[in-house]
Design a protein around this motif. Sequence first.
Motif, PDB file in Angstrom:
ATOM      1  N   LEU A 150       0.838  -1.202   0.000  1.00 54.14           N
ATOM      2  CA  LEU A 150       0.000   0.000   0.000  1.00 54.14           C
ATOM      3  C   LEU A 150       0.870   1.249   0.000  1.00 54.14           C
ATOM      4  N   HIS A 151       1.946   1.213   0.738  1.00 50.89           N
ATOM      5  CA  HIS A 151       2.870   2.348   0.764  1.00 50.89           C
ATOM      6  C   HIS A 151       3.471   2.579  -0.620  1.00 50.89           C
ATOM      7  N   TRP A 152       3.901   1.490  -1.271  1.00 51.24           N
ATOM      8  CA  TRP A 152       4.458   1.633  -2.619  1.00 51.24           C
ATOM      9  C   TRP A 152       3.430   2.240  -3.565  1.00 51.24           C
ATOM     10  N   GLY A 153       2.217   1.671  -3.572  1.00 51.57           N
ATOM     11  CA  GLY A 153       1.192   2.157  -4.486  1.00 51.57           C
ATOM     12  C   GLY A 153       0.862   3.616  -4.268  1.00 51.57           C
ATOM     13  N   THR A 154       0.829   4.023  -3.017  1.00 53.84           N
ATOM     14  CA  THR A 154       0.552   5.422  -2.703  1.00 53.84           C
ATOM     15  C   THR A 154       1.688   6.324  -3.168  1.00 53.84           C
ATOM     16  N   TRP A 156       3.707   5.845  -5.517  1.00 56.71           N
ATOM     17  CA  TRP A 156       3.820   5.857  -6.979  1.00 56.71           C
ATOM     18  C   TRP A 156       2.583   6.411  -7.657  1.00 56.71           C
ATOM     19  N   GLY A 157       1.628   6.916  -6.889  1.00 55.36           N
ATOM     20  CA  GLY A 157       0.455   7.561  -7.462  1.00 55.36           C
ATOM     21  C   GLY A 157      -0.552   6.622  -8.084  1.00 55.36           C
ATOM     22  N   LYS A 158      -0.610   5.372  -7.621  1.00 58.28           N
ATOM     23  CA  LYS A 158      -1.574   4.420  -8.162  1.00 58.28           C
ATOM     24  C   LYS A 158      -2.978   4.725  -7.634  1.00 58.28           C
ATOM     25  N   ASP A 159      -3.971   4.399  -8.456  1.00 51.80           N
ATOM     26  CA  ASP A 159      -5.356   4.547  -8.020  1.00 51.80           C
ATOM     27  C   ASP A 159      -5.721   3.527  -6.948  1.00 51.80           C
ATOM     28  N   GLY A 160      -5.136   2.322  -7.060  1.00 50.36           N
ATOM     29  CA  GLY A 160      -5.504   1.292  -6.106  1.00 50.36           C
ATOM     30  C   GLY A 160      -4.558   0.117  -6.129  1.00 50.36           C
ATOM     31  N   LEU A 161      -4.671  -0.694  -5.090  1.00 50.60           N
ATOM     32  CA  LEU A 161      -3.983  -1.976  -5.004  1.00 50.60           C
ATOM     33  C   LEU A 161      -5.010  -3.060  -5.280  1.00 50.60           C
ATOM     34  N   LEU A 162      -4.714  -3.935  -6.235  1.00 54.16           N
ATOM     35  CA  LEU A 162      -5.627  -5.006  -6.618  1.00 54.16           C
ATOM     36  C   LEU A 162      -5.132  -6.342  -6.094  1.00 54.16           C
ATOM     37  N   ASN A 163      -6.080  -7.243  -5.840  1.00 52.73           N
ATOM     38  CA  ASN A 163      -5.723  -8.640  -5.604  1.00 52.73           C
ATOM     39  C   ASN A 163      -6.846  -9.526  -6.100  1.00 52.73           C
ATOM     40  N   LEU A 164      -6.543 -10.778  -6.315  1.00 51.84           N
ATOM     41  CA  LEU A 164      -7.515 -11.733  -6.845  1.00 51.84           C
ATOM     42  C   LEU A 164      -7.664 -12.870  -5.836  1.00 51.84           C
ATOM     43  N   PRO A 165      -8.678 -12.841  -4.970  1.00 55.53           N
ATOM     44  CA  PRO A 165      -8.826 -13.877  -3.938  1.00 55.53           C
ATOM     45  C   PRO A 165      -9.163 -15.235  -4.559  1.00 55.53           C
ATOM     46  N   LEU A 233      -6.386   3.967  -3.265  1.00 56.29           N
ATOM     47  CA  LEU A 233      -5.239   4.733  -2.805  1.00 56.29           C
ATOM     48  C   LEU A 233      -5.386   6.214  -3.099  1.00 56.29           C
ATOM     49  N   LEU A 234      -6.277   6.544  -4.033  1.00 54.69           N
ATOM     50  CA  LEU A 234      -6.549   7.946  -4.355  1.00 54.69           C
ATOM     51  C   LEU A 234      -8.027   8.251  -4.119  1.00 54.69           C
ATOM     52  N   GLU A 235      -8.323   9.486  -3.853  1.00 57.93           N
ATOM     53  CA  GLU A 235      -9.666   9.898  -3.473  1.00 57.93           C
ATOM     54  C   GLU A 235     -10.750   9.555  -4.501  1.00 57.93           C
ATOM     55  N   PRO A 236     -10.529   9.731  -5.815  1.00 53.88           N
ATOM     56  CA  PRO A 236     -11.612   9.423  -6.753  1.00 53.88           C
ATOM     57  C   PRO A 236     -12.095   7.979  -6.678  1.00 53.88           C
ATOM     58  N   VAL A 237     -11.185   7.026  -6.503  1.00 59.16           N
ATOM     59  CA  VAL A 237     -11.608   5.623  -6.411  1.00 59.16           C
ATOM     60  C   VAL A 237     -12.335   5.373  -5.093  1.00 59.16           C
ATOM     61  N   ARG A 238     -11.841   5.960  -4.018  1.00 59.12           N
ATOM     62  CA  ARG A 238     -12.537   5.820  -2.740  1.00 59.12           C
ATOM     63  C   ARG A 238     -13.969   6.346  -2.834  1.00 59.12           C
ATOM     64  N   LEU A 239     -14.143   7.495  -3.478  1.00 59.74           N
ATOM     65  CA  LEU A 239     -15.478   8.067  -3.627  1.00 59.74           C
ATOM     66  C   LEU A 239     -16.373   7.172  -4.476  1.00 59.74           C
TER      67      LEU A 239
END
Length: 262
Positions: A150-154, A156-165, A233-239
């Motif tokens: 999460l720290h890396w993604g933030t 580096w300006g990523k919109d989000g961290l993805l994973n595939l459960p 990781l960025l506000e638009p995706v959170r919203l």
Amino acid sequence: MRSARRRSPFVDLRSAEILTPEMPRLFLGRFDESALRQELDQAGVLDGLRERGYPELSLHTEYLAGEHRRRIDAASGAASSLVELRLAEGTTLAPEPVFRACGVDVLSFLSIHWLSLQDPARGFTPDRPRLPGQRHPGLGLVRPLIRRLLHWGTEWGKDGLLNLPEYYHNAVFYSAIFKFVDPVRQGRFEALQRDLKLVHVAQASSAVEQGRVVEEPWGAPLQWEPGEMITPLLEPVRLCLESREYLSAVARARDGVRFRLR
């Protein structure tokens, strides 16, 4: 490693723009061996492994099929790796209308393709039973590693961290901070949690894998299909994930289905 399983993807990673298409000299294009070891050390992962009885560690890095792979083994020659991590980063068109409706047309992401932390020296117990797909008990180090990602993604300006459960229990563990990109998938997952809440997560996940969870009223066995989960990781995706459109779609899907353990 991950076996071939059913999948109906919501983020088409095949069309993603992988940022390092050629063999990179640095892990994720940023870390040499010394810097990556320092990152894992600062995250508490290496100290955590030493505290669990693995004082000498062997670290391996490779780049294969668009993935940056990191493996940590016990220098003593344990039968299985302690940590396996496979990551990729890229961009893709926003896969769901609710994202585009709130102004997110393109997603930039860091994606976890595979994450395994296991302790080959320990056995399963009644308190910590085997989960589907597990060869050995976990190490209890997922949280510090996820925090570093999460720290890396933030940074580096990523919109989000993805994973595939891969399994139901993976989604349960990730759901504290991740949501399914598809609101219908999120709603059905919440319904599954609601209807299996009295069952231990290991038993529930095993029941899903064995086809013993059925969807009412017709009794068809539920088939778990891995789908992308995201933590913003960025506000638009959170919203977007808090928007009326997303939450309404989640509620309709959740309230429109019931599951039963057969």
